[in-house]
Motif scaffolding. Structure first.
Motif, mmCIF file in Angstrom:
data_model
loop_
_atom_site.group_PDB
_atom_site.id
_atom_site.type_symbol
_atom_site.label_atom_id
_atom_site.label_comp_id
_atom_site.label_asym_id
_atom_site.label_seq_id
_atom_site.Cartn_x
_atom_site.Cartn_y
_atom_site.Cartn_z
ATOM 1 N N LEU A 114 0.734 -1.183 0.200
ATOM 2 C CA LEU A 114 0.085 -0.209 0.045
ATOM 3 C C LEU A 114 0.829 1.504 -0.125
ATOM 4 O O LEU A 114 0.444 2.090 -0.811
ATOM 5 C CB LEU A 114 -1.250 -0.356 1.049
ATOM 6 C CG LEU A 114 -2.123 -1.016 1.511
ATOM 7 C CD1 LEU A 114 -2.750 -1.235 2.319
ATOM 8 C CD2 LEU A 114 -3.401 -0.692 -0.129
ATOM 9 N N GLY A 117 2.103 2.258 -2.818
ATOM 10 C CA GLY A 117 1.038 2.243 -4.610
ATOM 11 C C GLY A 117 0.932 0.728 -5.351
ATOM 12 O O GLY A 117 0.719 0.965 -6.885
ATOM 13 N N LEU A 150 -10.843 0.308 3.097
ATOM 14 C CA LEU A 150 -10.063 0.497 2.805
ATOM 15 C C LEU A 150 -9.658 0.793 1.139
ATOM 16 O O LEU A 150 -8.958 2.037 1.109
ATOM 17 C CB LEU A 150 -8.789 -0.636 2.566
ATOM 18 C CG LEU A 150 -8.545 -2.010 3.711
ATOM 19 C CD1 LEU A 150 -8.254 -3.284 3.110
ATOM 20 C CD2 LEU A 150 -7.482 -1.550 4.238
ATOM 21 N N ARG A 151 -10.369 0.584 0.311
ATOM 22 C CA ARG A 151 -10.980 1.929 -0.909
ATOM 23 C C ARG A 151 -10.954 3.356 -0.035
ATOM 24 O O ARG A 151 -10.709 3.484 -1.327
ATOM 25 C CB ARG A 151 -11.778 1.421 -1.506
ATOM 26 C CG ARG A 151 -11.458 0.402 -1.960
ATOM 27 C CD ARG A 151 -12.553 -0.847 -2.770
ATOM 28 N NE ARG A 151 -11.717 -1.967 -3.315
ATOM 29 C CZ ARG A 151 -12.791 -3.100 -3.732
ATOM 30 N NH1 ARG A 151 -14.084 -3.077 -3.364
ATOM 31 N NH2 ARG A 151 -12.861 -4.306 -3.814
ATOM 32 N N HIS A 153 -9.725 4.456 2.643
ATOM 33 C CA HIS A 153 -9.285 5.577 2.592
ATOM 34 C C HIS A 153 -7.922 5.232 1.983
ATOM 35 O O HIS A 153 -7.118 6.772 2.212
ATOM 36 C CB HIS A 153 -8.231 4.519 3.869
ATOM 37 C CG HIS A 153 -7.497 4.941 4.836
ATOM 38 N ND1 HIS A 153 -8.229 6.080 6.439
ATOM 39 C CD2 HIS A 153 -6.002 5.227 4.877
ATOM 40 C CE1 HIS A 153 -6.898 6.522 6.762
ATOM 41 N NE2 HIS A 153 -6.155 5.446 6.180
ATOM 42 N N TYR A 154 -7.586 4.079 1.324
ATOM 43 C CA TYR A 154 -6.591 4.375 -0.099
ATOM 44 C C TYR A 154 -7.698 5.082 -1.636
ATOM 45 O O TYR A 154 -7.319 3.622 -2.030
ATOM 46 C CB TYR A 154 -5.755 3.281 -0.216
ATOM 47 C CG TYR A 154 -4.798 3.423 1.636
ATOM 48 C CD1 TYR A 154 -4.529 4.447 1.446
ATOM 49 C CD2 TYR A 154 -5.971 2.082 2.538
ATOM 50 C CE1 TYR A 154 -3.320 3.642 3.004
ATOM 51 C CE2 TYR A 154 -4.655 2.130 3.368
ATOM 52 C CZ TYR A 154 -3.861 2.963 4.095
ATOM 53 O OH TYR A 154 -3.158 2.630 5.147
ATOM 54 N N THR A 156 -6.635 5.615 -4.614
ATOM 55 C CA THR A 156 -5.788 5.689 -5.398
ATOM 56 C C THR A 156 -5.409 4.175 -5.724
ATOM 57 O O THR A 156 -5.238 3.487 -6.530
ATOM 58 C CB THR A 156 -4.899 6.467 -5.781
ATOM 59 O OG1 THR A 156 -3.809 6.110 -4.861
ATOM 60 C CG2 THR A 156 -5.561 7.809 -5.884
ATOM 61 N N ALA A 157 -5.593 3.498 -4.244
ATOM 62 C CA ALA A 157 -4.946 2.133 -4.807
ATOM 63 C C ALA A 157 -5.686 0.948 -5.070
ATOM 64 O O ALA A 157 -7.141 0.832 -5.001
ATOM 65 C CB ALA A 157 -4.740 1.889 -2.674
ATOM 66 N N ILE A 309 -4.525 -0.033 7.745
ATOM 67 C CA ILE A 309 -4.742 1.227 8.156
ATOM 68 C C ILE A 309 -3.015 1.700 9.050
ATOM 69 O O ILE A 309 -2.513 2.081 8.896
ATOM 70 C CB ILE A 309 -6.212 1.746 8.980
ATOM 71 C CG1 ILE A 309 -6.667 1.779 6.816
ATOM 72 C CG2 ILE A 309 -5.654 3.439 8.873
ATOM 73 C CD1 ILE A 309 -8.451 2.461 7.372
ATOM 74 N N VAL A 312 0.708 1.003 7.932
ATOM 75 C CA VAL A 312 0.954 1.021 6.917
ATOM 76 C C VAL A 312 1.242 2.275 7.001
ATOM 77 O O VAL A 312 2.043 2.624 7.462
ATOM 78 C CB VAL A 312 -0.252 1.636 5.850
ATOM 79 C CG1 VAL A 312 0.040 2.641 4.878
ATOM 80 C CG2 VAL A 312 -0.864 0.556 5.164
ATOM 81 N N LYS A 316 5.063 4.421 6.670
ATOM 82 C CA LYS A 316 5.120 5.568 6.492
ATOM 83 C C LYS A 316 6.188 6.447 7.372
ATOM 84 O O LYS A 316 7.126 7.132 6.853
ATOM 85 C CB LYS A 316 3.796 5.898 6.003
ATOM 86 C CG LYS A 316 3.157 5.496 5.185
ATOM 87 C CD LYS A 316 2.024 6.259 4.567
ATOM 88 C CE LYS A 316 1.017 5.805 3.549
ATOM 89 N NZ LYS A 316 0.039 6.469 3.499
#
Length: 331
Positions: A114, A117, A150-151, A153-154, A156-157, A309, A312, A316
């Motif tokens: 994640l 990307g 999850l979609r 929160h992310y 563009t993933a 999350i 991830v 980061k």
């Protein structure tokens, strides 16, 4: 929130329906103007109930660019209300267990994908709890709820969540399809819900644990997937076999520790809902006394998603997560 009262659940469930009703109700120009004005403090000279306009005034208002703008803004406002109601249904009031573990390990493989990307594939492997028996719609089973979270929160993933749940199965049947429905898919995360049907059938918990350990070994040998086990649910049907259920929960925990994979302690999470947060059992289990309802599936998925999350987030900010460490405790 330390407790959740039944009337709160009723209000929460009613919100989406109210928003949907708003969307289905035609909005006339005069009512649209009232809807917009209701969002702001009225001027002193304005009347709370304006007098009806004459026919000529109505014609002018209907064709006025200004009035069309007001109508458009009112419709947008209604859509925003509906979206807000949808968000409420997407994220339920689901506090973490009061006595839950506060230290979480990590899910380095899926989190790393994640962060980078890259496409992510999650396989939800299990029985009827995974298939979603008891949910009012397939949208509300836990794999779909997890995917939606999850979609959101992310956005563009590229996230794929595969529901590989088959009602009535346990470890013996699941092992027969492990290769084709899990390993051959090359997942980044496997969430393996297992053990409930073994308890209900009075099967030896030790035999189940051995099969699950063998399955985990095969998954790990085939790739780098993170793995999270999900133990039996806390429900009246399972609690009737409390001794067997207790053994199953303990043995699955030991397998997770031995194989260095995750464990989602569903039994303890659900017991906390009832015993510590004063949620009636019927608030998260359907009438059969076994399967979760929409709220139960939503909360379960939400806690899983929150921890993915957070994992991830760890990567980061540069938290050192060794690739061979998959220690995981939710909350």
């Amino acid at each position: 929130m330390s407790s959740l009262r039944p009337f709160c659940l009723t209000a929460w469930l009613a919100a989406p329906a109210a928003a949907a009703l708003l969307l289905l109700t035609p909005v006339s120009p005069s009512r649209a103007q009232q809807a917009v004005q209701a969002q702001a403090a009225p001027a002193p000279q304005q009347s709370a109930d304006p007098a009806p306009a004459s026919p000529s005034q109505t014609t002018v208002a209907a064709t006025s660019p200004e009035q069309r703008g007001i109508t458009a803004r009112a419709i947008d406002k209604v859509k925003q209300v509906a979206k807000s109601a949808g968000d409420i249904f997407s994220r339920v009031p689901c506090p973490a267990p009061k006595d839950g573990s506060k230290t979480m390990g990590s899910l380095p493989h899926v989190a790393g994908k994640l962060v980078a990307g890259k496409p992510v594939v999650i396989v939800a492997f299990g029985s009827s709890s995974t298939a979603g028996y008891g949910a009012s719609s397939p949208d509300f089973n836990y794999p779909n709820r997890l995917a939606a979270q999850l979609r959101r929160h992310y956005p563009t993933a590229d996230i794929t969540v595969i529901n590989a749940g088959v009602g009535g199965e346990d470890a013996p049947e699941m092992m027969k399809r492990l290769q084709t429905q899990v390993i051959d898919v090359h997942p980044d995360l496997v969430i393996w819900q297992v053990g409930t049907n073994a308890v209900l059938r009075n099967l030896d918990p030790g035999d189940t644990a051995k099969m699950v350990e063998s399955g985990i070994s095969r998954i790990q040998a085939a790739g780098d997937a993170d793995i999270v086990l999900v133990d039996p649910q806390y429900s009246p049907a399972v609690n009737q076999r409390a001794e067997s259920a207790g053994k199953m929960v303990k043995l699955l925990g030991k397998v997770a520790e031995l194989r260095r994979v995750g464990i989602f302690p569903r039994f303890e999470v659900m017991r906390d809902w009832h015993e510590k947060q004063a949620i009636p059992v019927e608030g998260f289990v359907i009438a059969d006394g076994l399967h979760m309802n929409d709220w139960g599936y939503a909360c379960f998925a939400q806690l899983l998603g929150d921890d993915i999350i957070r994992s991830v987030g760890q990567i980061k900010i540069g938290v050192n997560v060794p690739a061979d460490v998959r220690a995981y405790r939710p909350m």
